[in-house]
Write a protein that holds these residues in place. Structure first.
Motif, short mmCIF file in Angstrom:
data_model
loop_
_atom_site.label_atom_id
_atom_site.label_comp_id
_atom_site.label_asym_id
_atom_site.label_seq_id
_atom_site.Cartn_x
_atom_site.Cartn_y
_atom_site.Cartn_z
N ARG A 280 34.13 41.71 40.83
CA ARG A 280 34.54 40.32 41.07
C ARG A 280 36.06 40.22 41.15
O ARG A 280 36.61 39.54 42.01
CB ARG A 280 33.99 39.42 39.97
N VAL A 281 36.74 40.91 40.22
CA VAL A 281 38.20 40.89 40.23
C VAL A 281 38.74 41.50 41.52
O VAL A 281 39.69 40.98 42.13
CB VAL A 281 38.76 41.65 39.01
N VAL A 282 38.14 42.60 41.95
CA VAL A 282 38.59 43.29 43.16
C VAL A 282 38.46 42.39 44.39
O VAL A 282 39.34 42.37 45.26
CB VAL A 282 37.80 44.59 43.37
N VAL A 283 37.38 41.65 44.48
CA VAL A 283 37.18 40.75 45.62
C VAL A 283 38.27 39.68 45.65
O VAL A 283 38.82 39.36 46.72
CB VAL A 283 35.79 40.09 45.57
N ILE A 284 38.61 39.13 44.50
CA ILE A 284 39.63 38.09 44.45
C ILE A 284 41.01 38.66 44.77
O ILE A 284 41.79 38.05 45.51
CB ILE A 284 39.64 37.41 43.06
N ILE A 285 41.31 39.84 44.23
CA ILE A 285 42.56 40.50 44.58
C ILE A 285 42.61 40.75 46.08
O ILE A 285 43.64 40.56 46.73
CB ILE A 285 42.72 41.83 43.82
N GLY A 286 41.47 41.16 46.64
CA GLY A 286 41.40 41.46 48.07
C GLY A 286 41.75 40.26 48.93
O GLY A 286 42.40 40.40 49.98
N GLU A 287 41.33 39.07 48.51
CA GLU A 287 41.64 37.87 49.29
C GLU A 287 43.15 37.62 49.32
O GLU A 287 43.73 37.33 50.36
CB GLU A 287 40.92 36.66 48.68
#
Length: 305
Positions: A280-287
């Motif tokens: 979940r953290v990775v997806v938000i960082i990715g955005e």
């Protein structure tokens, strides 16, 4: 014992040299690896459409992890606040995200935490540029900023103001610095855009490391964080570093804590829970990363010297 002492001394000299290179050369030629943030404590965090396309089907509920300096919930709250409109990133929560990531790196031990000094120097550059564009003595950024009553001696915290229009977001900073001819495409400068690029590259490294840390076991075993961090580094920051810095980075990765440490740091019980949280953290960082990437790419800033 003599051999061990000599080896330890050699490693120390290398790491001290690396720290010096970071300070004088910056992240671009050395180890590219976060406004000390406004407090957002113990609140439920829901992923919304503003953080990107359908981040997760079941929004995470993250609370403060007792006894830890680094808080995944605070990091996520800053990251969620950064995207604005459809393609921009607000600088204040972006820098606050880095503040929390610095805590994450500091928690990994003295070898890895050497990087946080350089990260903070880069965020300081952008903050100072923002301050210079502000009017008034109360244009301060960061935590624990107080104004003292000269008569009573009472301290009152100042509210962290928004960045000026020039440094409110990634795109406004790019426009402003291009209009003022602050960005040099051929020589090193202390422009906000050049500084942001170094942070941007470091964010990709951390994103990839966390993504790998969330991976399921391969051939029945979980790879060590040291191995994963080294692999993430080699495919990202190593491309921008000298031979000496790459070798010193390898030494720092050897000191990386084992996986059990990350369970405690993120308040999870096992790899399955760790994977859910980190994905979940990775997806938000990715955005945030993707929006910054597009803005800099559109303005030809991905290779600033």
């Amino acid at each position: 014992m003599g051999v061990k002492r000599k080896a330890a001394a050699a490693i120390l000299v290398l790491l001290l040299s690396l720290g010096s290179l970071w300070l004088y050369g910056g992240l671009d030629y050395h180890w590219d690896s976060c406004l000390k943030g406004y407090n957002q404590v113990n609140r439920v965090l829901h992923l919304s459409n503003s953080s990107g396309p359908d981040v997760v089907k079941n929004p995470p509920v993250l609370s403060i992890c007792s006894g830890q300096n680094f808080q995944a919930s605070v990091l996520v709250s800053h990251l969620l606040a950064a995207p604005v409109h459809t393609s921009d990133v607000l600088l204040q929560p972006y820098l606050s995200s880095w503040d929390e990531l610095v805590k994450f790196m500091d928690s990994l031990g003295p070898m890895v935490s050497l990087i946080s000094t350089e990260i903070e120097s880069k965020t300081t550059v952008i903050r100072q540029l923002a301050l210079q564009s502000e009017e008034g003595p109360e244009a301060e950024f960061g935590p624990n900023v107080n104004i003292i009553n000269s008569q009573t001696g009472e301290k009152k915290p100042l509210k962290a103001p928004q960045h000026s229009d020039d440094y409110r977001s990634v795109r406004s900073m790019i426009r402003s610095e291009l209009d003022r001819a602050v960005v040099d495409f051929h020589h090193q400068t202390d422009s906000g855009c050049r500084t942001l690029l170094r942070l941007h590259r470091a964010l990709l490294w951390l994103k990839l490391f966390l993504q790998k840390l969330a991976e399921s076991p391969r051939a029945g075993r979980l790879r060590s964080p040291s191995e994963l961090c080294r692999e993430a580094y080699q495919s990202t920051l190593a491309q921008h570093h000298t031979w000496l810095v790459r070798r010193a980075a390898e030494l720092a990765f050897i000191a990386m804590p084992e996986r059990g440490f990350f369970f405690k740091l993120l308040c999870v019980q096992n790899q399955e829970e760790l994977s859910v949280l980190l994905n979940r953290v990775v997806v938000i960082i990715g955005e945030v990363y993707d929006r910054t990437q597009r803005a800099m790419e559109e303005n030809g800033m991905l290779d600033l010297p």
